[in-house]
Design a protein around this motif. Structure first.
Motif, PDB file in Angstrom:
ATOM      1  N   ALA A 100       0.856  -1.193   0.000  1.00 35.42           N
ATOM      2  CA  ALA A 100       0.000   0.000   0.000  1.00 35.42           C
ATOM      3  C   ALA A 100       0.887   1.236   0.000  1.00 35.42           C
ATOM      4  N   THR A 101       0.749   2.043  -1.017  1.00 31.84           N
ATOM      5  CA  THR A 101       1.503   3.296  -1.097  1.00 31.84           C
ATOM      6  C   THR A 101       0.849   4.194  -2.134  1.00 31.84           C
ATOM      7  N   ALA A 151      -3.201  -1.769   9.308  1.00 35.18           N
ATOM      8  CA  ALA A 151      -2.310  -2.880   9.640  1.00 35.18           C
ATOM      9  C   ALA A 151      -2.334  -3.093  11.147  1.00 35.18           C
ATOM     10  N   GLY A 152      -1.739  -4.182  11.585  1.00 39.40           N
ATOM     11  CA  GLY A 152      -1.709  -4.483  13.012  1.00 39.40           C
ATOM     12  C   GLY A 152      -2.926  -5.291  13.406  1.00 39.40           C
ATOM     13  N   PHE A 187      -4.666   6.607   3.499  1.00 39.93           N
ATOM     14  CA  PHE A 187      -4.460   6.604   4.950  1.00 39.93           C
ATOM     15  C   PHE A 187      -3.773   5.288   5.289  1.00 39.93           C
ATOM     16  N   LEU A 188      -2.538   5.338   5.762  1.00 39.36           N
ATOM     17  CA  LEU A 188      -1.810   4.123   6.138  1.00 39.36           C
ATOM     18  C   LEU A 188      -1.811   4.027   7.665  1.00 39.36           C
ATOM     19  N   LEU A 207      -0.378   6.820  10.093  1.00 40.97           N
ATOM     20  CA  LEU A 207      -0.985   7.044  11.402  1.00 40.97           C
ATOM     21  C   LEU A 207      -0.672   5.863  12.305  1.00 40.97           C
ATOM     22  N   ILE A 208      -0.347   6.139  13.565  1.00 39.09           N
ATOM     23  CA  ILE A 208      -0.228   5.068  14.546  1.00 39.09           C
ATOM     24  C   ILE A 208      -1.105   5.456  15.729  1.00 39.09           C
ATOM     25  N   PHE A 209      -1.858   4.490  16.245  1.00 43.92           N
ATOM     26  CA  PHE A 209      -2.827   4.803  17.298  1.00 43.92           C
ATOM     27  C   PHE A 209      -3.115   3.528  18.055  1.00 43.92           C
ATOM     28  N   SER A 210      -3.748   3.681  19.203  1.00 44.12           N
ATOM     29  CA  SER A 210      -4.120   2.510  19.993  1.00 44.12           C
ATOM     30  C   SER A 210      -5.272   1.785  19.307  1.00 44.12           C
TER      31      SER A 210
END
Ligand SMILES: [Zn+2]
Length: 556
Positions: A100-101, A151-152, A187-188, A207-210
């Motif tokens: 994804a890019t 992801a995650g 939105f990654l 973006l990194i988030f809980s």
């Protein structure tokens, strides 16, 4: 902040045909190969275990990279077009991986592995890449295809998240005007156990988030946690115009190896921090009550920082390179964030413009003109550009406003300004470590405070900051001291307030601390906690003029 990505390059080798060449490192991030007139093959190995939005990461479950971590630049070839080939890892465990890019694809397979193109080095760096077994949803906003990649490990209704993002994106595209200045947007996202942050790019954001910030399947309302996620996405998306395209002239071009000084960061991060929430409101994913609560929390962060009386917004912007991402224990007393105070000043400016022009002009008009004049045309904003433009668009003299708000250190008169919009600004004491403000809270009687920021540590409370003028500072306590007991009774994060409540303001008590391995006792003269916690209340009985202004501002 200057990020030293080159320190993660663990091996470099060069070949001309089959012939190995000597590689000489000539400074922290430059390698020299002599005698390579024709094709040179340079191979670098990069240690990649940084899950942050700025990093590079690879394990058997996920790969991610932000371009500057991986891509060397042949010196002087910044303007050359570049082709990048992404190959899948050989492990069978990675068979389901996809790419994804927002990079322009050339020949790629179904999973997205293959060749991508960038017009130049700057474009290559500005397109992070996610490679894993992610989930994704596509939607359209303003006629532009958008991809939401997650992801995650998480459990959520991704279609619902995409629907909310679609409303936010549509609102922002319409705000700046069609057509959107990009042909696709990604939105990654990475759902993690903890963490919160984003990095903006010209056609994507990381973006990194809980994972707990994502809505539960079947949930309909906007929990505080989900608001946090939406605000982050809204913030980074707003940057697609305001930072990635409208930007300080001092950043054009970016010089990646040195500090690029500007006094305008508050204009870009502060105003964005104000609009991130305003866009949630306008797109309908947040109501007025939730919006005012978020603004109350924002103002609380400013009011709890005595450093705002020492450092101006212009100075905070200028010193960003050495302050914001390098926190020191004294910073709450000596510095102020251009994000939080910048957003506070954006709010004050918006209200001032609306009030003084009888709602003819608002900050919206200034932002759109900034976009038309600078961002849309690829022209950098000069250091005095924003202030001149605000005065020009509104036709009012704002010299005093900017002198006070940007170069001075007084708080803007928000209580009286908000009053003109039928919103009252209330202040109270903090109710404890978990109290972020934004809402009223019933506190039993007077609250006494240490005047320090603490965190639980071993058998006591470590003072991470000692605030100016507070009891802890007057008693000679230092950041790093671990408070064990008050009045020779043990204190914890949970019982501190109750322990202090046994005393009166002005009373002296014994505080027992560890400084390093030395046990010390000091006399602590307790004081009332400052009223540094803010919440906003929309009044219903206000004057008709004020209600009309609030309607124009917040739609309610
Ligand atoms: Zn930002």
């Amino acid at each position: 902040m200057l990020r030293d990505f080159a320190r993660h390059v663990v091996h470099v080798e060069a070949k001309r045909g089959r012939q190995a060449m000597v590689v000489e490192k000539i400074d922290a991030a430059t390698w020299c190969v002599r005698g390579a007139e024709r094709t040179l093959t340079l191979t670098i190995t990069v240690y990649a275990l940084d899950q942050s939005v700025r990093g590079a990461y690879l394990d058997r479950r996920r790969g991610y990279f932000n371009g500057p971590c991986l891509f060397l630049l042949p010196e002087g070839r910044d303007a050359d077009p570049i082709e990048v080939t992404l190959e899948p890892p050989p492990h069978s465990i990675c068979e389901e991986w996809r790419v994804a890019t927002a990079l322009q694809p050339g020949e790629v397979n179904e999973q997205g592995f293959g060749a991508y193109r960038a017009a130049d080095y700057d474009e290559l760096l500005d397109h992070p890449v996610e490679i894993s077994e992610f989930e994704s949803v596509q939607f359209e906003a303003g006629g532009v295809p958008h991809h939401l990649v997650m992801a995650g490990r998480f459990e959520t209704d991704l279609d619902r998240v995409a629907a909310d993002l679609q409303q936010i994106c549509t609102t922002q595209i319409e705000f700046f005007g069609l057509p959107a200045p990009f042909e696709r947007y990604w939105f990654l996202g990475l759902a993690a156990g903890d963490g919160y942050g984003g990095l903006e790019h010209r056609a994507s954001t990381s973006l990194i988030f809980s994972r707990d910030d994502l809505p539960k399947i079947g949930d309909e309302g906007q929990s505080r946690d989900y608001q946090r996620f939406l605000a982050l996405a809204s913030h980074e998306y707003f940057h697609t115009w305001h930072v990635k395209r409208s930007k300080p002239a001092a950043f054009m071009p970016y010089r990646l190896d040195r500090r690029n000084h500007t006094r305008l960061l508050w204009v870009f991060e502060g105003i964005t921090s104000y609009y991130q929430d305003l866009m949630l409101l306008r797109s309908g994913v947040l109501g007025m009550g939730a919006f005012l609560q978020r603004i109350g929390e924002l103002l609380t962060r400013v009011y709890r920082t005595p450093g705002r009386f020492k450092q101006s917004l212009a100075e905070s912007s200028f010193d960003a390179w050495d302050v914001l991402y390098r926190p020191e224990a004294h910073h709450p007393n000596t510095t102020i964030s251009y994000y939080t105070k910048g957003a506070m000043v954006a709010l004050a400016l918006d209200l001032t413009l609306r009030l003084q022009t009888a709602d003819r002009v608002s900050l919206d008009d200034v932002m759109r003109e900034l976009w038309r004049r600078y961002g849309a045309r690829g022209v950098g904003v000069p250091e005095d550009g924003f202030e001149r433009l605000a005065a020009e668009v509104s036709g009012i003299d704002l010299a005093r406003f900017f002198d006070d708000a940007v170069r001075g250190t007084e708080d803007p008169p928000l209580a009286s300004l908000l009053g003109e919009f039928a919103v009252s600004l209330e202040l109270r004491a903090s109710g404890g470590a978990d109290d972020r403000g934004g809402t009223p809270r019933a506190l039993n009687g007077e609250v006494l405070a240490l005047g320090a920021v603490c965190r639980e540590r071993g058998h006591g409370l470590e003072l991470t900051s000692v605030l100016d003028g507070g009891p802890a500072q007057r008693a000679g306590l230092n950041p790093g001291d671990v408070l064990i007991a008050v009045d020779r009774l043990r204190v914890t994060d949970r019982n501190l307030r109750r322990r202090l409540a046994r005393f009166e303001s002005g009373e002296s008590v014994t505080a027992t601390i560890f400084r390093g391995d030395e046990l010390l006792e000091v006399g602590l003269v307790l004081k009332l906690a400052p009223f540094d916690t803010c919440y906003l209340v929309a009044g219903e009985q206000a004057a008709p003029d004020a209600l009309r202004r609030r309607l124009a501002w917040l739609g309610e």
